[in-house]
Enzyme design. Structure first.
Site, PDB file in Angstrom:
ATOM      1  N   ASP A 294      43.234  69.141   0.792  1.00  0.00           N
ATOM      2  CA  ASP A 294      41.788  69.077   0.561  1.00  0.00           C
ATOM      3  C   ASP A 294      41.438  69.007  -0.920  1.00  0.00           C
ATOM      4  OD1 ASP A 294      39.181  68.981   1.617  1.00  0.00           O
ATOM      5  OD2 ASP A 294      38.874  71.117   1.254  1.00  0.00           O
ATOM      6  N   SER A 316      32.557  69.311   3.242  1.00  0.00           N
ATOM      7  CA  SER A 316      33.460  68.766   4.256  1.00  0.00           C
ATOM      8  C   SER A 316      32.948  69.112   5.648  1.00  0.00           C
ATOM      9  CB  SER A 316      34.869  69.320   4.070  1.00  0.00           C
ATOM     10  OG  SER A 316      35.376  68.998   2.792  1.00  0.00           O
ATOM     11  N   GLN A 366      39.219  62.462   6.413  1.00  0.00           N
ATOM     12  CA  GLN A 366      38.197  63.513   6.316  1.00  0.00           C
ATOM     13  C   GLN A 366      36.807  62.882   6.295  1.00  0.00           C
ATOM     14  OE1 GLN A 366      36.868  66.340   2.808  1.00  0.00           O
ATOM     15  NE2 GLN A 366      38.667  67.247   3.781  1.00  0.00           N
TER      16      GLN A 366
END
Length: 384
Positions: A294, A316, A366
Site C-alpha cells: 500500500d 483507499s 486498488q
C-alpha cells in the site's frame, strides 16, 4: 506414513499453528508412531515420556481425585497430552484446546503514518492473524480487503478471524479489524497447499536500473532539501517535517523533481525490500509484501490531477492481491504501478511485482476515493 504426511498432520494441531513451517518440519523429524489397542493404557499418571498427538482414533482421560471421581474427557484427532500438560487438580479439567480466533495489534510510535493508520498495517496484520489459524502447508494466494472506516493510531486493533472453510487443498478465512466496537477493516483470504501445475508468463519486467545503483529514500530526501530546482517552501517543509523511519527500503527507478503539487504521469516504479533478514517462513514474507503493497500505491492515480494550491482527499476503498509464486520480501522486488483511469470520484491503480530474475510474483489492484476540497457554500440570509 511419509514425512510430508506427518508435516501436514502437525500443521492441523492448534498448539503448533503459530510456528513457521521450518519449525514444523523439524518437529516432524522427531515424531515416532505408536499403536495402542483398545483398553490399553497410553500413559499412566506421572509416567509420560513426552508429548503425544492423536493421529487416529480416540483416547479417554480419566482419574480419581482425593474427593471424587473426576469427569472423563475424550481426546480426538489433533489433541495432545503428556509432558508440559497441566498437572494440578484444578488445571487437569482443562484438556481440550479451543481454537484461537482473536488477535490484538497495536500501532508502534515509529510506525508509518500518513495522518491516519496506514492501510498496509491493516492488511499485513489481518493476513498474519489469518495465517496463524491455517495449517503451515497452506499459504495465502489471494486476498481481498475493504477499508470501511479510518483507523485510529492510538487505539489497539482487535482482529477477529472467521474460519470459513478448511479443505484438503484450500482454506478460506475472513478477518474483521475492530476498533472502539466498530469493524473498520475486513479481509477475505484464500490459502492453498503447494502443488505443481502448468506455468506461463506473458508479463515482462521493464528495463530499469539495478537497485544497488539507486539512492535510498533517505538519501533522496537529503538531496531534495538542498535541490535549487525545487521551490523553497517545499524544501523548508521537507526539512522541518518529522521523518518517519520506514521498515522498508525503497529505491525509486525514475527520480525526478516532482512534488505533490506537480502534474506527472499516472505511474511509478521502485525497488523495495524489508530492512534486515527474515526467516524462511513463506507466510511471513507474504505478510511483509502485503504490508508494503500500500506504500504510495494509490497516490499515482492523483498524479495527473496535481497542481499548485490543490489538495486532495484520497482514501483507499478496496485492495486486492494475488500471489503467483514464492516471494522473498528481504530481497529486492520491483514494484511497477499505473493508474488506467479515474472517474466518479474514484480512481483505479494496478500493480505488478517482479523478483530480480524477472518472474512475476505478485499482481495487485486498488480502488480509492479521490476528491478535491469542496468550496464552502454561501449562506443566503433573508432581509427583513
Amino acid at each position: 506414513m511419509n514425512a510430508e504426511s506427518v508435516v501436514e498432520f502437525l500443521g492441523g494441531v492448534i498448539l503448533l499453528q503459530r510456528l513457521p513451517s521450518s519449525s514444523i518440519r523439524k518437529i516432524a523429524q522427531l515424531i515416532k508412531l505408536k499403536h495402542f489397542d483398545e483398553g490399553e493404557f497410553v500413559i499412566r499418571n506421572g509416567e509420560s515420556e513426552g508429548v503425544y498427538f492423536i493421529l487416529e482414533g480416540e483416547a479417554e482421560v480419566c482419574g480419581i481425585s482425593d474427593e471424587d471421581i473426576r469427569p472423563e474427557f475424550v481426546l480426538k484427532r489433533y489433541d495432545y497430552f503428556g509432558d508440559g500438560a497441566p498437572t494440578s487438580q484444578q488445571q487437569a479439567d482443562v484438556i481440550a484446546l479451543t481454537k484461537v480466533n482473536l488477535f490484538k495489534g497495536i500501532t508502534l510510535p515509529y510506525a508509518i503514518k500518513f495522518g491516519k493508520l496506514y492501510g498496509g498495517q491493516f492488511i499485513g496484520h489481518a493476513l498474519a492473524a489469518a495465517s496463524k489459524t491455517v495449517d503451515c502447508l497452506k499459504i495465502v494466494h489471494h486476498l481481498q480487503a475493504y477499508f470501511l472506516l479510518v483507523g485510529d493510531c492510538d487505539v489497539p486493533i482487535l482482529y477477529e478471524v472467521h474460519r470459513l472453510r478448511d479443505g484438503k487443498s484450500f482454506a478460506t478465512r475472513r478477518v474483521d479489524a475492530i476498533q472502539k466496537g466498530n469493524v473498520v477493516f475486513t479481509l477475505l483470504a484464500s490459502f492453498q497447499k503447494e502443488e505443481d501445475g502448468f506455468e506461463h508468463q506473458e508479463a515482462v519486467m521493464p528495463q530499469v536500473p539495478a537497485p544497488d545503483t539507486l539512492l535510498s529514500i533517505d538519501k533522496l530526501r537529503e538531496r531534495r532539501i538542498i535541490d535549487p530546482r525545487l521551490p523553497r517552501t517545499y524544501r523548508n517543509k521537507v526539512a522541518t517535517t518529522e521523518h518517519a523511519i520506514w521498515p522498508i527500503d525503497i529505491r525509486f527507478c525514475d527520480p525526478n523533481t516532482s512534488t505533490n503539487q506537480t502534474k506527472s504521469p499516472a505511474r511509478l516504479r521502485y525497488w523495495f525490500k524489508a530492512k534486515g533478514k527474515l526467516s524462511d517462513d513463506q507466510a511471513l514474507h507474504r505478510c511483509v509484501v502485503a504490508y508494503a503493497s500500500d506504500l504510495m500505491f494509490f497516490e499515482v492515480t492523483c498524479n495527473p490531477h496535481r497542481r499548485r494550491g490543490l489538495k486532495f482527499s484520497a482514501l483507499s476503498l478496496n485492495h486486492t492481491i494475488w500471489f503467483h509464486r514464492p516471494v522473498k520480501a528481504d530481497d529486492w522486488l520491483l514494484f511497477v504501478m499505473e493508474s488506467p483511469t479515474s472517474s466518479a470520484a474514484r480512481g483505479l491503480v494496478s500493480g505488478q511485482m517482479f523478483n530480480k530474475n524477472g518472474e512475476l510474483v505478485v499482481t495487485l489492484v486498488q480502488e480509492g476515493l479521490i476528491r478535491a476540497p469542496r468550496a464552502p457554500q454561501t449562506v443566503i440570509r433573508a432581509k427583513y
